[in-house]
Design a protein around this motif. Structure first.
Motif, short mmCIF file in Angstrom:
data_model
loop_
_atom_site.label_atom_id
_atom_site.label_comp_id
_atom_site.label_asym_id
_atom_site.label_seq_id
_atom_site.Cartn_x
_atom_site.Cartn_y
_atom_site.Cartn_z
N GLN A 44 -6.89 -0.96 -10.01
CA GLN A 44 -5.68 -1.69 -9.63
C GLN A 44 -5.82 -3.19 -9.90
OE1 GLN A 44 -2.54 -0.85 -8.23
NE2 GLN A 44 -3.07 1.17 -9.01
N THR A 92 -5.49 4.69 -8.53
CA THR A 92 -5.34 3.86 -7.33
C THR A 92 -6.67 3.29 -6.84
OG1 THR A 92 -5.44 5.85 -5.95
CG2 THR A 92 -3.26 5.03 -6.56
N GLU A 138 0.82 -1.22 0.00
CA GLU A 138 0.00 0.00 0.00
C GLU A 138 0.85 1.27 0.00
OE1 GLU A 138 -3.40 0.37 0.09
OE2 GLU A 138 -3.83 -1.77 -0.02
N GLU A 146 -0.22 -0.11 -7.10
CA GLU A 146 -0.90 0.62 -6.04
C GLU A 146 -0.53 2.11 -6.08
OE1 GLU A 146 -3.33 -0.54 -4.19
OE2 GLU A 146 -3.19 -2.62 -4.84
#
Length: 608
Positions: free
Chosen positions: A421, A416, A168, A402
């Motif tokens: 994604q 994102t 992330e 990401e």
């Protein structure tokens, strides 16, 4: 004393002995939306693949983070994202009231989404998944990488030919030495008309989402007053229509996703707040902020019947992680800017030719702090994601997804999105697998081979919403579309935009002549001799194919007449004098001229 030293030496030796070295072709670090898609595609591309995730769930923001209502890419549900959608819809289709129409907004309970992903990965050959496995270090190993992971108190080492950073926060690329930028880019730097005059370090807020449940009118599910609770922080909730907000976030089984803007879930952060050293404290405060909003909803506004659903394996029943919209962006081999979305055909670079996935999501703008630039995006069309944006510059065989992709701040707001994604993760996996399978590096990427792999497994590289995957011309449109021989049309309706191929419209000579002259050496001679009119006819196309492929024209016409409807599925009668349609052109051009075979570099420039 000697006895103690011998004991210590024995313990250290044992620990070293227990540590393993694991070899794999592709390692994906991070089990979020893109990470799962990348790992599955890599394994399906016939290379040994490992996926490690530091948490207990797969899915990242859309499961462990509770972001379980996905509006993006619903008109383009192809590839792995389409596969996930179908599995979710099949799970819920027996439930009364669940919308299973083709392009419905996808919603699911987070635990169900995580379970579906885990069951899916369990069925994939060549794929090993390790949950609750944090990585601790990365270092170069020739053209590959060595990644250290923590396993039951020991440190194991994974040796991989290619690594995908699907975390992330871009944690893997950071430790690998990649360079990053963060916040708003300036207009001067990116050339984006919508960018502010001056760069800032402002990034989008994070949100600790909550999954609420209606326990019935008589229930009182009021939580304990959270630490540091200050009711004035949530006064904006008095001004909104709570019932409307609940309806917008409705899930199955009387549950609701609470992901409300402004004073409810949003929590303002800087990229520094998301650093590994400060992350834990930042998340603790974000959790308290959301708990405060829930307490306000219950104690001040009277919604005592709404309580936290027992959805997550956490003490406070909030998600395992917050929804992260942005952090820092790596410098890649190319950087995707807004003009690559709005005017892909008019730029010096032709990044659409290098597409590995598609996106269709409105850019988010989530800032609590006053004064953050508010961007007026024109109607936002679907777009292609270029291969070079996932390749870290000066770090061989390292890919990013990401929030770490090489895009501008204004592009990041769309790309994102978890649905986007998941769609582009397939292209990331195909790229990493190509490197591993052929023993190549990211300096030698074959764009067309990677795109072909994406298409073979049902993905998309061009965002044409009027050519579904079920269309017989789908593959030809995708392949010819990413050459630029025939371009798409951006159409705007009110505040929305689409990218259309318009398969049944006429092909004009002026639109195909530049490309044909660029790639075929004898093309100039044909155009000078034939002098086609404004409309490119069926006869012109057959004549051109005959000239370029050295096929006897009468034989070619006879074959076309025989196969026009039966083989090529064309619906309009064969007539050499009428204008050729775009569908007919791409199908025949793809077969007989094969423009997709022309290689391009990461900037979309054709390689001779």
């Amino acid at each position: 004393m000697i006895k103690k030293l011998l004991t210590l030496l024995f313990v250290l030796t044992s620990a070293t002995t227990l540590a393993d070295t694991i070899k794999t072709d592709v390692l994906v670090v991070g089990g979020g939306a893109s990470g799962v898609a990348a790992a599955i595609q890599s394994a399906r591309s016939n290379v040994k693949t490992m996926l490690i995730e530091q948490g207990p769930w797969l899915g990242g923001s859309m499961t462990a983070g509770g972001m379980c209502i996905l509006e993006a890419n619903r008109n383009l549900p192809n590839g792995f994202y389409g596969e996930f959608r179908e599995r979710v819809k099949n799970f819920y289709k027996v439930r009364l009231g669940y919308d299973t129409t083709f392009n419905a907004v996808l919603n699911f309970e987070p635990s169900v989404g995580a379970s579906i992903l885990k069951k899916l990965t369990d069925t994939v050959k060549n794929l090993t998944v390790r949950l609750s496995t944090p990585f601790t270090a990365i270092k170069k190993d020739g053209t590959g990488w060595e990644v250290s992971i923590s396993v039951n108190g020991t440190t194991d080492v994974i040796k991989a030919k290619a690594v995908v950073d699907a975390t992330e926060f871009g944690d893997v690329a950071t430790l690998a030495g990649a360079l990053f930028n963060t916040g708003f880019d300036s207009r001067k730097e990116t050339g984006e008309a919508q960018a502010p005059d001056n760069a800032t370090n402002q990034i989008q807020d994070i949100s600790m989402i909550a999954i609420l449940k209606d326990y019935g009118r008589a229930a009182d599910k009021t939580i304990a007053r959270p630490e540091g609770y200050e009711p004035s922080l949530y006064a904006c909730l008095k001004k909104i229509d709570i019932k409307k907000m609940l309806k917008a976030g409705a899930l199955i089984n009387d549950k609701f996703m609470m992901n409300w803007n402004d004073c409810a879930n949003q929590y303002s952060v800087t990229s520094d707040d998301l650093s590994p050293e400060k992350r834990g404290e930042t998340f603790r405060k974000a959790r308290l902020h959301t708990l405060g909003a829930i307490y306000y909803l219950q104690a001040e506004l009277g919604y005592k019947n709404l309580g936290l659903a027992d959805e997550f394996p956490t003490r406070d029943h909030l998600p395992l992680i917050p929804h992260i919209r942005e952090n820092k962006r790596a410098y890649g081999e190319v950087r995707m800017v807004l003009d690559d979305i709005y005017t892909p055909y008019d730029r010096g670079s032709r990044l659409y030719r290098t597409s590995i996935g598609i996106g269709d999501a409105l850019p988010g703008q989530h800032y609590i702090i006053p004064g953050a630039p508010k961007i007026k995006y024109p109607p936002f069309p679907p777009y292609s994601v270029p291969l070079g944006a996932i390749v870290v510059k000066d770090a061989v065989n390292l890919f990013v997804t990401e929030k770490a992709m090489s895009v501008t701040h204004l592009v990041n707001g769309s790309i994102t999105d978890p649905a986007v994604q998941m769609a582009l993760g397939q292209g990331v996996g195909a790229s990493a697998a190509w490197c591993a399978f052929f023993g190549k590096t990211t300096k030698e990427l074959d764009v067309r081979k990677i795109q072909d792999e994406v298409l073979i497994y049902g993905g998309s590289v061009m965002p044409f919403s009027d050519i579904p995957k079920s269309d017989p011309a789908y593959r030809a449109v995708q392949q010819v579309g990413c050459t630029g021989m025939l371009k798409g049309f951006r159409t705007v309706t009110g505040t929305t935009a689409q990218m259309l191929f318009k398969p049944d419209t006429t092909v004009y000579t002026d639109e195909v002549k530049p490309y044909l002259n660029e790639i075929y050496t004898r093309s100039f001679l044909w155009f000078n001799k034939t002098q086609p009119g404004d409309d490119f006819t069926v006869g012109n196309l057959l004549s051109y194919i005959s000239e370029m492929s050295l096929t006897d024209p009468e034989t070619l016409e006879r074959i076309m007449r025989a196969n026009w409807k039966s083989k090529y599925n064309f619906t309009v009668a064969f007539d050499t004098k009428r204008p050729v349609t775009r569908r007919e052109f791409v199908v025949l051009a793809n077969k007989y001229l094969n423009p997709f075979a022309r290689k391009v570099d990461l900037a979309g420039k054709m390689i001779n």
